[in-house]
Design a protein around this motif. Structure first.
Motif, short mmCIF file in Angstrom:
data_model
loop_
_atom_site.label_atom_id
_atom_site.label_comp_id
_atom_site.label_asym_id
_atom_site.label_seq_id
_atom_site.Cartn_x
_atom_site.Cartn_y
_atom_site.Cartn_z
N ALA A 1 0.99 -1.20 0.13
CA ALA A 1 0.10 0.17 -0.01
C ALA A 1 0.80 1.17 0.10
N GLU A 2 1.99 1.14 0.56
CA GLU A 2 2.82 2.24 0.81
C GLU A 2 3.06 3.12 -0.74
N PRO A 3 3.66 2.44 -1.76
CA PRO A 3 3.65 3.14 -2.94
C PRO A 3 2.37 3.89 -3.39
N LEU A 4 1.39 3.71 -3.03
CA LEU A 4 0.04 4.19 -3.48
C LEU A 4 -0.18 5.27 -2.49
N GLY A 5 0.43 5.46 -1.58
CA GLY A 5 0.51 6.87 -0.79
C GLY A 5 -0.30 6.67 0.51
N PHE A 6 -0.62 5.36 1.12
CA PHE A 6 -1.12 5.06 2.34
C PHE A 6 -0.48 3.87 3.02
N THR A 7 -0.59 3.71 4.37
CA THR A 7 -0.30 2.38 5.01
C THR A 7 -1.24 1.99 6.02
N THR A 8 -2.18 2.47 5.91
CA THR A 8 -3.24 1.97 6.78
C THR A 8 -3.88 0.75 6.31
N VAL A 9 -3.95 -0.26 7.52
CA VAL A 9 -4.43 -1.67 7.21
C VAL A 9 -5.69 -1.86 8.00
N THR A 10 -6.76 -2.18 7.71
CA THR A 10 -8.12 -2.43 8.41
C THR A 10 -8.10 -3.88 8.32
N VAL A 11 -8.33 -4.48 9.64
CA VAL A 11 -8.45 -5.84 9.76
C VAL A 11 -9.81 -6.11 10.35
N ASP A 12 -10.41 -7.22 9.45
CA ASP A 12 -11.56 -7.55 9.78
C ASP A 12 -12.92 -6.53 9.90
N PRO A 13 -12.89 -5.61 8.63
CA PRO A 13 -14.10 -4.69 8.76
C PRO A 13 -15.46 -5.55 8.59
N GLN A 14 -16.30 -4.94 9.34
CA GLN A 14 -17.68 -5.55 9.56
C GLN A 14 -18.71 -5.34 8.60
N PHE A 15 -18.58 -3.90 8.12
CA PHE A 15 -19.44 -3.17 7.53
C PHE A 15 -18.81 -2.73 5.88
N THR A 16 -19.61 -2.84 4.96
CA THR A 16 -19.11 -2.63 3.53
C THR A 16 -20.31 -1.98 2.80
N ALA A 17 -20.04 -1.13 1.93
CA ALA A 17 -21.03 -0.55 0.79
C ALA A 17 -20.77 -1.19 -0.17
N ARG A 18 -21.95 -1.56 -1.16
CA ARG A 18 -21.47 -1.98 -2.49
C ARG A 18 -20.99 -0.82 -3.33
N SER A 19 -20.32 -1.16 -4.48
CA SER A 19 -19.92 0.17 -5.50
C SER A 19 -21.12 0.51 -5.76
N PRO A 20 -21.21 2.01 -6.20
CA PRO A 20 -22.50 2.38 -6.87
C PRO A 20 -22.82 1.98 -8.21
N ARG A 21 -24.08 1.70 -8.50
CA ARG A 21 -24.28 1.24 -9.88
C ARG A 21 -24.98 2.47 -10.32
N PRO A 22 -25.15 2.44 -11.77
CA PRO A 22 -26.10 3.48 -12.53
C PRO A 22 -27.52 3.15 -12.03
N VAL A 23 -28.43 3.77 -11.98
CA VAL A 23 -29.97 3.57 -11.67
C VAL A 23 -30.62 3.68 -12.88
N ASN A 24 -31.47 2.90 -12.97
CA ASN A 24 -32.42 3.16 -14.49
C ASN A 24 -33.40 3.84 -13.92
N PRO A 25 -33.84 5.22 -14.52
CA PRO A 25 -35.05 5.88 -14.15
C PRO A 25 -36.20 4.99 -13.96
N VAL A 26 -37.04 5.04 -13.06
CA VAL A 26 -38.49 4.59 -13.01
C VAL A 26 -39.50 5.37 -13.23
N VAL A 27 -40.32 4.98 -14.33
CA VAL A 27 -41.43 5.77 -14.82
C VAL A 27 -42.63 5.39 -14.17
N PRO A 28 -43.18 6.27 -13.26
CA PRO A 28 -44.51 5.85 -12.70
C PRO A 28 -45.49 5.66 -13.67
#
Length: 111
Positions: free
Chosen positions: A77-104
């Motif tokens: 990670a260091e050459p990418l500009g960070f050295t933080t390591v998170t061990v056993d994270p419990q929560f994640t968010a899915r990557s954003p996806r394009p949302v199809n507009p819903v027509v009522p």
């Protein structure tokens, strides 16, 4: 490790190395590439899990992984500009996806 007189959690940097971790990876041009995540505050972090079960519970059964020692993960990670390591994270968010507009239904015209 020194005793914590305030009964607070130690800082991440004060913890002992986690040892061999299950590190999520993705396909890259030359093989596997470690995945980079973001903390809740938006900073980049490498992520490792202490067991395959914890990785699967957080990221799903289809997530590819490799075994790396915590110092090796920091070194990647260091050459990418960070050295933080998170061990056993419990929560994640899915990557954003394009949302199809819903027509009522009332907006549709028939005929």
């Amino acid at each position: 490790m020194a005793e914590n007189p305030c009964n607070e959690d130690p800082e991440l940097s004060d913890r002992f190395p986690a040892g061999p971790l299950f590190v999520p990876v993705r396909p890259g041009p030359s093989g596997c590439v470690t995945r980079v995540f973001r903390t809740p505050l938006g900073e980049r972090t490498a992520v490792g899990f202490t067991s395959e079960d914890r990785l699967i519970a957080t990221l799903g059964a289809g997530q590819a992984w490799i075994r790396l020692a915590e110092p090796a993960l920091r070194a990647l990670a260091e050459p990418l500009g960070f050295t933080t390591v998170t061990v056993d994270p419990q929560f994640t968010a899915r990557s954003p996806r394009p949302v199809n507009p819903v027509v009522p239904a009332f907006a549709l015209r028939v005929g």
